[in-house]
Design an enzyme around this catalytic site. Structure first.
Site, PDB file in Angstrom:
ATOM      1  N   GLU A   1      14.669   0.794   6.947  1.00 33.88           N
ATOM      2  CA  GLU A   1      14.380   0.855   5.501  1.00 33.88           C
ATOM      3  C   GLU A   1      15.556   0.372   4.663  1.00 33.88           C
ATOM      4  O   GLU A   1      15.507   0.415   3.442  1.00 33.88           O
ATOM      5  CB  GLU A   1      13.989   2.283   5.093  1.00 33.88           C
TER       6      GLU A   1
ATOM      7  N   GLY B   1       3.817   4.383   4.627  1.00 36.47           N
ATOM      8  CA  GLY B   1       3.679   2.923   4.569  1.00 36.47           C
ATOM      9  C   GLY B   1       3.575   2.295   5.949  1.00 36.47           C
ATOM     10  O   GLY B   1       2.744   2.695   6.768  1.00 36.47           O
TER      11      GLY B   1
END
Ligand code: PCA
Length: 154
Positions: free
Chosen positions: A86, A12
């Site tokens: 994250e 990503g």
């Protein structure tokens, strides 16, 4: 003292050219080195959540596509900094998955994924690779300040 490096598969915003890649290359975050490009051995649903273009790899193995990304070798300091980015384990969880490199090697790598998500996420377009769209830029600030909006498009 030598330490064991860990392998992380990024699909990503951490990929080269994507908005969080600087986390991986910033020396103050620790060590990282690109090992290879690759894709997940098993299929996963990769969708875009929110209008801020955040990529979510959903924990539903077998659905979707083999996901394309990059394998990095990182030290413990970088690994824990990636966990901070994250928001592991509050947003993304992570697990070891087999990645097939472009040289046809199989490497076990950590990847970040979402375990708890509404079923409606699965009816979004399922991608095989992520790219930040310039007309709908990724926004980390939005994600961090409005966590309750992570799964909504509004
Ligand atoms: N960053 C991690 C997980 C999702 C994201 O945007 C990655 O690039 O793999």
């Amino acid at each position: 003292m030598s330490q064991t490096l860990k392998r992380v598969f990024v699909y990503g915003t951490l990929k080269k050219g994507e908005p969080n890649h600087h986390w991986l290359t910033s020396e103050k975050n620790g060590f990282s080195r690109l090992l290879a490009k690759g894709k997940t051995e098993i299929k996963f649903p990769l969708v875009i959540g929110t209008r801020y273009n955040i990529p979510f790899l959903l924990n539903k193995p077998g659905v979707g596509h083999n996901i394309e990304g990059e394998i990095y070798e990182v030290d413990d300091k970088m690994f824990s900094n990636l966990d901070v980015l994250e928001e592991y384990p509050r947003y993304y969880d992570r697990e070891l998955q087999t990645i097939l490199t472009n040289a046809n090697e199989k490497l076990d790598c950590w990847l970040y994924l979402i375990r708890n998500y509404p079923d409606s996420m699965l009816s979004k377009p399922l991608l095989s690779s992520y790219c930040n769209r310039p007309n709908q830029p990724y926004s980390e600030n939005y994600a961090l300040s409005r966590p309750e909006d992570l799964f909504t498009d509004g």
